[in-house]
Structure formats: structure tokens, C-alpha cells
Design a protein around this motif. Structure first.
Motif, PDB file in Angstrom:
ATOM      1  N   PRO A  97       0.816  -1.209   0.000  1.00 30.32           N
ATOM      2  CA  PRO A  97       0.000   0.000   0.000  1.00 30.32           C
ATOM      3  C   PRO A  97       0.854   1.265   0.000  1.00 30.32           C
ATOM      4  N   CYS A  98       0.172   2.440  -0.032  1.00 21.55           N
ATOM      5  CA  CYS A  98       0.911   3.710  -0.181  1.00 21.55           C
ATOM      6  C   CYS A  98       1.683   4.083   1.076  1.00 21.55           C
ATOM      7  N   ARG A  99       1.236   3.613   2.228  1.00 22.14           N
ATOM      8  CA  ARG A  99       1.848   3.865   3.545  1.00 22.14           C
ATOM      9  C   ARG A  99       1.579   5.279   4.073  1.00 22.14           C
ATOM     10  N   ARG A 100       0.888   6.129   3.312  1.00 18.37           N
ATOM     11  CA  ARG A 100       0.723   7.530   3.711  1.00 18.37           C
ATOM     12  C   ARG A 100      -0.719   7.914   4.009  1.00 18.37           C
ATOM     13  N   CYS A 101      -1.696   7.177   3.484  1.00 20.01           N
ATOM     14  CA  CYS A 101      -3.106   7.609   3.619  1.00 20.01           C
ATOM     15  C   CYS A 101      -3.640   7.257   5.003  1.00 20.01           C
ATOM     16  N   LYS A 102      -4.850   7.710   5.287  1.00 25.39           N
ATOM     17  CA  LYS A 102      -5.397   7.472   6.633  1.00 25.39           C
ATOM     18  C   LYS A 102      -5.630   5.989   6.891  1.00 25.39           C
ATOM     19  N   PHE A 103      -5.933   5.223   5.837  1.00 28.52           N
ATOM     20  CA  PHE A 103      -6.153   3.788   6.043  1.00 28.52           C
ATOM     21  C   PHE A 103      -4.832   3.095   6.369  1.00 28.52           C
ATOM     22  N   CYS A 104      -3.793   3.461   5.636  1.00 30.98           N
ATOM     23  CA  CYS A 104      -2.476   2.887   5.928  1.00 30.98           C
ATOM     24  C   CYS A 104      -2.043   3.257   7.345  1.00 30.98           C
ATOM     25  N   LYS A 105      -2.194   4.550   7.674  1.00 28.85           N
ATOM     26  CA  LYS A 105      -1.754   4.984   9.003  1.00 28.85           C
ATOM     27  C   LYS A 105      -2.575   4.324  10.106  1.00 28.85           C
ATOM     28  N   LEU A 111      -7.452  -1.305   2.785  1.00 28.22           N
ATOM     29  CA  LEU A 111      -8.447  -0.374   2.247  1.00 28.22           C
ATOM     30  C   LEU A 111      -7.803   0.803   1.519  1.00 28.22           C
ATOM     31  N   CYS A 112      -6.469   0.815   1.439  1.00 25.09           N
ATOM     32  CA  CYS A 112      -5.741   1.890   0.757  1.00 25.09           C
ATOM     33  C   CYS A 112      -6.170   1.956  -0.706  1.00 25.09           C
ATOM     34  N   HIS A 113      -6.389   3.190  -1.213  1.00 24.69           N
ATOM     35  CA  HIS A 113      -6.794   3.347  -2.619  1.00 24.69           C
ATOM     36  C   HIS A 113      -5.614   3.243  -3.570  1.00 24.69           C
TER      37      HIS A 113
END
Ligand code: NAD
Ligand code: ZN
Length: 354
Positions: A97-105, A111-113
Motif C-alpha cells: 500500500p501507499c503507507r501515507r493515507c489514513k487507512f495505511c496509518k 483499504l488503501c486506494h
């Protein structure tokens, strides 16, 4: 072993058009590892992309390497990799995942887009000889865990996530709907989470026979001529002391099966929806609402690989019997045909890329 100069890859070009193509061996980025691929399992989604060219809004528009249930051996590390070294055998978690979005955090990185997920278009998978992946999404295997078991950690992680989402715990009475690979790994995960009574359904007597062998307490053969109520009653009657399940893990996606899941579950219980069938279905929503049966979605997994690996390496779960067929990378076409038709009682078809 020094890398050979070629990288034979199973590439999907379009519907029913998979070609074995030689691609370049990729270079790992700073935080990546280059892997020599060992074992890759075929998943229903790989077969679906091959035969339909799409799953929901994910459409194969450009050539894509198939495969996402995989284990391999590290042959080169990026300059900033500290957790692995050349020669380590690893299980590959296919979604980075991106590691930066609210789902990752927030820890729900499934659920990361902006996730790279092997063999979900446009992202290449790893049914090939050499493949690079983020090192922190590779899990080093103890010596006694095989690369086939590493590949099976992918579906097992789906089972672990479903079991966690469902809140299965010591003494849970669990209904599993659908005895395909995902139903079976969910059954194994539920058992090791402490479920004391597990009933599993399917429309195939063969699959139910396999489920019994793998540890189901009871099975219910679903026929289209039975009413929802009759099936819910059959589930209840098959369970210990004829008590209803308090957790149901739906793993078929079939509309009638989702209905059964909701009706068969005890008041106050939980239904998790793992199976992916039609986008919209007709279900007894008031029945669930007035009996406070919770419906919960399940999408892949997050933070489940380490536990899945522990379950396998400790011997609590034996996933090996799921493998019914083995092929080499060059035999990928036959492997997909076997997975597609279910010939010879196929459950999990495994490809050896070495
Ligand atoms: P599969 O097709 O091998 O297994 C599905 C099983 O359900 C089959 O054995 C089939 O006979 C049975 N079935 C069909 N209709 C039924 C009914 N009415 N009642 C009971 N059983 C019925 O597929 P699989 O690989 O085991 O995957 C199962 C489902 O899970 C698929 O829909 C797949 O797309 C989905 N899936 C979801 C996730 C997720 O993240 N949510 C991950 C992986 C797979
Ligand atoms: Zn993210």
C-alpha cells in the motif's frame, strides 16, 4: 546460483490469451528485493482474469503477469534493505500500500486506494522466474516451512482476516458457506482461533468430502430445491446440541448462500462476507436487522501474514493437503485449465517456477 539471463513469465494479453514470454530480469529499488520465484498458487481471481478479462472495475487493458500467491528466494537486496539477505526464503504479501493515507496509518492498509497488488490490473503478478517486491512485505521463512506453504499463506491470510473480522474465539460455533479454498482456509483459521463447532456448506458433495477430511465437524449439502428456511434448519440440526452458529463466514458469494448465512446465524451473531458474487443481491435484511445480526465486509487482509506464518510454522495449521495438483512454469496453461475446470477434484493448483 547466479541469475540466468531470462525471466520466463506467464503474461495475460487478453481473454483466454496467456502467453509464456521472456521478460527482462528487473532491478530491485533501494527498499526492494529481487526474488527467484519458487511456488505460485493459482487463485480463482487469476482464472477469472484469464477467462473474463476483468473483475468488477478492474479490467485487463495491457499485458499483465498473473499470479499473487507466492514464495521465493532473495537473490539481490536493494541498498537500503536491512530485514533480509541473499538466500533468504520468503513468503510474499502481494499488496504493497501507499503507507501515507489514513487507512495505511490506521493499520487497515487493505483499504488503501493506492495499493500495488500483484495480478490486479494494471499491476504485474509474480508467476515468473524473477520478480522484485518491497522487502518489508516479504516474510522470512523458518527452514522447515516450504515455498509451497509460503504461497498458501496468501489464501490463509484471507481466512485469518475473515476470522478476526468475525470475532471467532474459544467456543465459537461457526458456519462456513462454500468449501472452496477460501472456505477451507477460513475453516482452518476458525479452528485455530478456538471454534469448537464448525459446519460447512457447498453445492458439491466432493468439496464437502474434502472439508470433512480437513476437519469440519459437520457438512450440509445445499440443493437449489431446498427453501432458505429448510437449509437454515438443516444447518442448526447438524451442529452440536442443535445450536445455531453464532458466526458465519460466507465464502461462496452466491445470493442464496448469503441469504442462508443471514438466516442461519443466531440472533446477536455476526456474518462476514468474504465471497464475491453479483454486485447486488436480494437478502432478508429485516430479519437480520431485527435480530441484530451484524454484516461485515472482508477485503483481502491487513497485518495477517505474520500470524498466518506462525500458524503454519508452529504446526497449528496444516495447509499442505489443500494442494491437489502441481505443474511447472512451462505447464502454466495446463495448470490454469485444471484450476478452471476443477478436474480431478482440484482444490489448490500449485506452479513450481524453479
Ligand atoms: P471457489 O469457486 O473455489 O469456491 C466457492 C465454493 O462455493 C465452491 O466450492 C462452490 O461449489 C461453492 N458454492 C457455490 N454456490 C454455493 C451455494 N449456494 N452454497 C454453498 N456453496 C456454494 O472460490 P474460492 O477461491 O474458494 O473463493 C471463494 C470466494 O471468495 C470467491 O467468491 C472469491 O472471489 C472470494 N474471495 C474473496 C476475497 C476477499 O478478499 N473478500 C479473497 C479471495 C477470494
Ligand atoms: Zn494508503
Amino acid at each position: 546460483m547466479a541469475p540466468s539471463k531470462e525471466n520466463l513469465s506467464a503474461v495475460l494479453y487478453g481473454i483466454n490469451d496467456m502467453r509464456m514470454v521472456k521478460r527482462d530480469i528487473p532491478e530491485p529499488g533501494d527498499y526492494d528485493v529481487l526474488l527467484r520465484m519458487g511456488s505460485v498458487g493459482i487463485c480463482g481471481s487469476d482464472v477469472h482474469y484469464l477467462t473474463k478479462g476483468r473483475i468488477a472495475d478492474f479490467v485487463v487493458k495491457a499485458p499483465m503477469v498473473l499470479g499473487h500467491e507466492a514464495g521465493g528466494t532473495v537473490v539481490k537486496c536493494g541498498s537500503k534493505v536491512t530485514n533480509l539477505k541473499t538466500g533468504d526464503r520468503v513468503a510474499i504479501e502481494p499488496g504493497v500500500p501507499c503507507r501515507r493515507c489514513k487507512f495505511c496509518k490506521g493499520g487497515r492498509y487493505n483499504l488503501c486506494h493506492d495499493i500495488y497488488f500483484c495480478a490486479t490490473p494494471p499491476d504485474d503478478g509474480n508467476l515468473c522466474q524473477y520478480y522484485t517486491h518491497a522487502a518489508d512485505f516479504c516474510y522470512k521463512l523458518p527452514d522447515h516451512v516450504t515455498l509451497e506453504e509460503a504461497a498458501l499463506l496468501e489464501p490463509l491470510s484471507v481466512g485469518v482476516h475473515a476470522t478476526r473480522r468475525a470475532g471467532v474465539t474459544l467456543g465459537s460455533r461457526v458456519l462456513i458457506c462454500g468449501a472452496g479454498p477460501i472456505g477451507l482456509v477460513s475453516m482452518m483459521a476458525a479452528r485455530s482461533f478456538g471454534a469448537t463447532d464448525i459446519c460447512i456448506t457447498d453445492i458439491s458433495a466432493n468439496r464437502l468430502q474434502a472439508a470433512k477430511k480437513l476437519g469440519a465437524d459437520s457438512v450440509v449439502l445445499v440443493s437449489s430445491s431446498s427453501s432458505d428456511q429448510a437449509l437454515a434448519e438443516a444447518v442448526k440440526c447438524s451442529m452440536k446440541e442443535q445450536r445455531q452458529p453464532n458466526v458465519t463466514i460466507e465464502c461462496s458469494g452466491a445470493e442464496s448462500s448469503i441469504r442462508l448465512a443471514m438466516l442461519a446465524t443466531e440472533s446477536g451473531g455476526v456474518v462476514v462476507l468474504v465471497g464475491m458474487g453479483p454486485a447486488e443481491v436480494k437478502v432478508p435484511i429485516l430479519n437480520a436487522a431485527t435480530r441484530e445480526v451484524d454484516l461485515r465486509g472482508v477485503f483481502r487482509y491487513a497485518n495477517c501474514y505474520p500470524l498466518a506464518l506462525d500458524m503454519v510454522s508452529s504446526g497449528r495449521v496444516d495447509v499442505k493437503p489443500l494442494i491437489t495438483h502441481r505443474f511447472t512454469l512451462l505447464e502454466s496453461e495446463q495448470a490454469f485449465e485444471t484450476a478452471r475446470t476443477g478436474a480431478g477434484g482440484a482444490i489448490k493448483v500449485m506452479i513450481n517456477c524453479e
